[in-house]
Design a protein around this motif. Sequence first.
Motif, PDB file in Angstrom:
ATOM      1  N   ARG A  59      -2.164 -13.202   5.560  1.00 21.97           N
ATOM      2  CA  ARG A  59      -1.174 -13.878   4.708  1.00 21.97           C
ATOM      3  C   ARG A  59      -1.643 -15.296   4.365  1.00 21.97           C
ATOM      4  N   LEU A  60      -2.210 -15.992   5.354  1.00 18.57           N
ATOM      5  CA  LEU A  60      -2.733 -17.335   5.090  1.00 18.57           C
ATOM      6  C   LEU A  60      -3.862 -17.298   4.066  1.00 18.57           C
ATOM      7  N   GLU A 104      -0.271 -26.208   6.010  1.00 21.09           N
ATOM      8  CA  GLU A 104       1.008 -25.982   6.690  1.00 21.09           C
ATOM      9  C   GLU A 104       0.842 -25.319   8.060  1.00 21.09           C
ATOM     10  N   GLN A 145      -4.178 -15.152   1.746  1.00 22.46           N
ATOM     11  CA  GLN A 145      -3.692 -14.485   0.530  1.00 22.46           C
ATOM     12  C   GLN A 145      -4.328 -13.097   0.357  1.00 22.46           C
ATOM     13  N   GLY A 191      -1.600 -23.045   2.491  1.00 19.61           N
ATOM     14  CA  GLY A 191      -1.400 -22.359   3.771  1.00 19.61           C
ATOM     15  C   GLY A 191      -2.163 -23.045   4.890  1.00 19.61           C
TER      16      GLY A 191
END
Length: 582
Positions: free
Chosen positions: A448-449, A518, A451, A515
């Motif tokens: 997910r980080l 964060e 993408q 990402g």
Amino acid sequence: MVKTLARSIREYKKPAILTPLLVTVEVVLECIIPFTIANLVNQMQAGCGMDVIVNYGVQLVVMAVLSLIFGVAAGNACATASTGFAKNLRQDMFYRIQDYSFENIDKFSVSSLVTRMTTDVVNVQMSFMMIIRVAIRGPLMLIFSFIMGFAMGGRLAMIFLVTIPLLGIGLVLVIRAATPIFRRVFRKYDALNDSVQENVQAMRVVKSYVREEYEKKKFAAAAEDVCRDFTRAERIMALNNPMMQFCVYSGMAFVLSFGSYAVISSQGLEVNVGQMSAILTYSFQILMSLMMLSMVFVMITMSMESAERIVEVLTERSSLTSPENAVTEVKDGSIDFDNVSFKYSRKAERMALADVDLHIKSGEVIGILGGTGSSKSTLVQLIPRLYDVTEGSVKVGGVDVRRYDLDTLRNNVAVVLQKNVLFSGTIKDNLRWGNPDATDEEMAEACRLAQADEFIQQFPDKYDTWIEQGGTNVSGGQKQRLCIARALLKKPKVLILDDSTSAVDTRTDALIRQGFREFIPETTKIIIAQRVASVEDADRIVVMDGGRIAAIGSHEELMKTSEIYREVYTSQNKGGEENGEE
């Protein structure tokens, strides 16, 4: 050389020693059989009864069966020892190569290493097989047959004292002539394999430029060159057989003619029929043993160069090793380049990097920008110690990288290279290169980080989707994102992206960078890019030019102070368009 190769025998030492012992018994039995037959012939000539004939017959059958049994056992032991030796040899070479630094790999070239682990190992395996069996059988057969021939034929066997030395001299001359040619051939083999590797890897380019015919002609010329040298060497080696047969058949003709004359003229008193039959058999065995020896000489001559090339790989030591009492913990992701200069080879005339001073705080986002050949990738390769600096020092976590245990350093510095590589296996298999113990949740989070989770979920098998060798069944952008996710699973203190988002669109590139900020704020992030948009929100941007740092600052600062940065930015944003190509 022999000692180095012998270390790879290891657990196959027992069959390797057993083979010559079994061969020795086999040869002794084969040499006793003609002697027994000669006695039988003499007994029959003297008018013996059937009981004597049956007794000799049983002896001959038992010896023949035992010889067969020992021969089969020797063959099995030899096959086990030689194939096991080859397996260990390839394994030892592969393990050694895994420890090589980039500098060592550059010294040999990939194609040469492939040739050494395939063709060269096969040659050495064949020689080893012949040495422990044929090279034992041949000399023993020659010696025993020679002794028995003298015992049975006396002066008739003197002919072998003339023919054998002549044959030995001829073999030495042949080997001396052929060895340089074989040495040259194997170097050309490397070049041929290099051409094949280059062509296959660049097949899309070859086809797009319609250069198939050119590549065919180039390969045909290289193959013809190898063929020409091999033919020349084989012609020289082929002289072995006629030379050997001439010597031995001349000896047999001498024995047959003069032996027959001796039998007739002395009426069997000097040489009888049994002795005559035995010495002919021993002559044939001498012929066979010399044929074996000539085969061994040919094979050893061919494999000598192969053996030397293998030993070069086994004795090569990595130019990068962990020091004694190495540091096994990386405190943080801070990086310091202190007056660093570097060149790839000691013989190189100019430095790839010169007078680099750069200090990066842990957790900073650093962008690196520069033209092709500005040594951007070279700079970051010094951080995980893929190369050692020529002058100055590179520190990670306040410690010189040369003081770290290599595994510790590289596990804390994750590098996503410009040329992304995926291996055959599932997506999970590839992701676990970053962390073999990663859970499904950790892999999904990393994707997910990066993408990558979105496109993975669209595959029918999701994370169990099979990736072909080299990642040929996924796009360039998908491959890059999977490689980034793999690096994130290492949970590194330093993350280096070497132009690793060039194949993704600007939106996805921005989401990946967001990402990072964060979710891994404490990780030092170094982003090499060709697009200004990929680095303009970095804490600082390093502008490289000709192996030196031309400028350092934020986007706003560099727009005011750096002409190189301003020109790149202007050219990429002219007309509202971005150009992400080099």
